[in-house]
Scaffold this active site. Structure first.
Site, PDB file in Angstrom:
ATOM      1  N   ASP A  17      -0.234  -5.386   3.100  1.00 59.24           N
ATOM      2  CA  ASP A  17      -1.281  -3.903   4.081  1.00 59.24           C
ATOM      3  C   ASP A  17      -0.109  -3.692   5.785  1.00 59.24           C
ATOM      4  O   ASP A  17      -1.218  -4.855   6.549  1.00 59.24           O
ATOM      5  CB  ASP A  17      -2.866  -3.144   4.222  1.00 59.24           C
TER       6      ASP A  17
ATOM      7  N   THR B 283      -6.104   1.584   9.300  1.00 56.70           N
ATOM      8  CA  THR B 283      -5.890   3.135   9.547  1.00 56.70           C
ATOM      9  C   THR B 283      -6.090   4.300  10.577  1.00 56.70           C
ATOM     10  O   THR B 283      -5.761   4.480  11.813  1.00 56.70           O
ATOM     11  CB  THR B 283      -4.351   3.654   9.210  1.00 56.70           C
TER      12      THR B 283
ATOM     13  N   GLU C  14       0.876  -0.906   0.045  1.00 51.41           N
ATOM     14  CA  GLU C  14      -0.085   0.020  -0.229  1.00 51.41           C
ATOM     15  C   GLU C  14       0.526   1.238   0.272  1.00 51.41           C
ATOM     16  O   GLU C  14       0.977   1.863  -0.603  1.00 51.41           O
ATOM     17  CB  GLU C  14      -1.174  -0.197   1.126  1.00 51.41           C
TER      18      GLU C  14
ATOM     19  N   ILE D 284      -0.881  -1.506   7.455  1.00 51.39           N
ATOM     20  CA  ILE D 284      -1.720  -1.496   8.975  1.00 51.39           C
ATOM     21  C   ILE D 284      -3.035  -1.482   7.772  1.00 51.39           C
ATOM     22  O   ILE D 284      -3.244  -0.277   7.430  1.00 51.39           O
ATOM     23  CB  ILE D 284      -1.379  -0.440   9.303  1.00 51.39           C
TER      24      ILE D 284
ATOM     25  N   ASP E 141      -5.884  -4.621   0.775  1.00 53.79           N
ATOM     26  CA  ASP E 141      -7.060  -4.628   1.059  1.00 53.79           C
ATOM     27  C   ASP E 141      -7.734  -6.359   1.589  1.00 53.79           C
ATOM     28  O   ASP E 141      -7.696  -6.356   2.600  1.00 53.79           O
ATOM     29  CB  ASP E 141      -8.114  -3.413   1.394  1.00 53.79           C
TER      30      ASP E 141
HETATM   31  C1  IPD Z   1      -9.020   0.777   5.063  1.00 51.84           C
HETATM   32  C2  IPD Z   1      -9.327   0.184   5.349  1.00 51.84           C
HETATM   33  C3  IPD Z   1     -11.005   0.408   5.731  1.00 51.84           C
HETATM   34  C4  IPD Z   1     -11.665   0.412   3.932  1.00 51.84           C
HETATM   35  C5  IPD Z   1     -10.988   1.284   3.561  1.00 51.84           C
HETATM   36  C6  IPD Z   1      -9.578   1.065   3.255  1.00 51.84           C
HETATM   37  P1  IPD Z   1      -6.384   1.557   5.655  1.00 51.84           P
HETATM   38  O1  IPD Z   1      -7.297   0.559   4.434  1.00 51.84           O
HETATM   39  O2  IPD Z   1      -9.403  -1.608   5.023  1.00 51.84           O
HETATM   40  O3  IPD Z   1     -12.112  -0.619   6.395  1.00 51.84           O
HETATM   41  O4  IPD Z   1     -12.903   1.201   4.032  1.00 51.84           O
HETATM   42  O5  IPD Z   1     -11.244   1.351   2.199  1.00 51.84           O
HETATM   43  O6  IPD Z   1      -8.340   1.679   2.651  1.00 51.84           O
HETATM   44  O7  IPD Z   1      -6.459   2.647   4.241  1.00 51.84           O
HETATM   45  O8  IPD Z   1      -6.771   1.495   6.570  1.00 51.84           O
HETATM   46  O9  IPD Z   1      -4.992   0.415   4.942  1.00 51.84           O
END
Ligand code: IPD
Length: 277
Positions: A90, A95, A70, A92, A220
């Protein structure tokens, strides 16, 4: 014959544990938050540090393997899936949860060969739950086997989704209308826990019956995809067709019936592809 991907998976579990420890320790200190594409798209120094640690520990052992991470992609690296062994990371997932110390925060790693997910690891760091799944060998949480609920009836289902980053008002309206349509089916409830990878693990262990999302990324989905499939669940495209890891959308469910019923309700909107030029 030795299973070389199993060796990669064992290495990955060790690295993920180390990464999770860093994430937990970071929660004890002040968290400096930076914005990426919008005020609701957050990143921290820990996301970047953890991704660097994971990639360097893997590259040291497997120098020819490819990576999609990511934070590397955010910094300009390509996001293209080839047939080569590829680690999709990913550092975290969740985040925003991490920033608020809301307890669903995970390190998620999926490993693909020939574009198929060979194994997935999702470590829910605050809960200290290590989810692991190797293709054809089942899904586990902290070493114990897990399986989906097997629920076939949408009206008895608990459904997970996320509300997204709200950048495009038209898409945001569709996201909200979709939630309303699912609630009106009716279902037992809709929840938004805030980490896509954890959401998939919640379906994999039967705590929820389905999860759908438009607008997420391959990092994700990759780790959690292995968990859901190996726990006996299904993973399909938001239209109900075959799942595509780079399509930025999915439905996972306890049964094909629940997945198709959700697909029937949802309005689809264009959310691009991870590998779009
Ligand atoms: C996010 C989380 C969140 C989702 C976002 C993602 P990140 O990942 O999975 O639940 O709603 O679309 O981008 O950015 O915290 O790795």
């Amino acid at each position: 014959m030795t299973d070389s991907w199993q060796e990669c998976m064992n290495h990955c579990v060790d690295i993920t544990k180390q990464a999770g420890k860093i994430v937990r320790e970071a929660l004890e200190k002040d968290i400096a938050v930076m914005e990426k594409s919008s005020p609701t798209d957050l990143v921290t120094e820990t996301d970047q540090r953890v991704e660097k640690l994971i990639i360097s520990a893997i590259r040291e052992k497997y120098p020819t393997h490819c990576f999609i991470g990511e934070e590397s992609v955010a910094a300009g690296a390509p996001s293209v899936l080839s047939d080569a062994p590829t680690w999709i990371i990913d550092p975290i997932d969740g985040t925003t949860n991490f920033v608020h110390r809301f307890p669903f925060v995970s390190v998620s790693i999926g490993f693909t060969v020939n574009k198929e997910v060979e194994f997935g690891i999702v470590y829910s760091c605050i809960e200290d739950k290590m989810y692991t799944a190797r293709r054809g060998k089942g899904a586990f949480c902290n070493g114990l086997p897990i399986k989906v609920s097997g629920q076939e009836d949408i009206t008895k289902s608990l459904v997970l989704t996320e509300m997204g980053l709200k950048k495009d008002p038209e898409h945001f309206k569709t996201v909200m209308d979709n939630i309303q349509k699912i609630l009106n089916v009716p279902v037992h409830g809709v929840r938004c826990p805030g980490s896509a990878a954890v959401n998939m693990c919640l379906v994999a262990c039967g705590a929820a019956d389905a999860y759908y999302h438009q607008g997420i990324y391959c990092w994700d989905m990759a780790g959690g995809a292995a968990l859901v499939t190996e726990a006996g669940g299904v993973i399909v495209d938001i239209t109900g067709g075959p799942f595509d890891l780079m399509s930025r959308r999915l439905i996972v469910a306890s049964s094909p019936r629940v997945a198709q019923r959700i697909a029937q309700e949802l309005t689809v909107f264009p959310c691009g592809r991870d590998d779009a030029p």
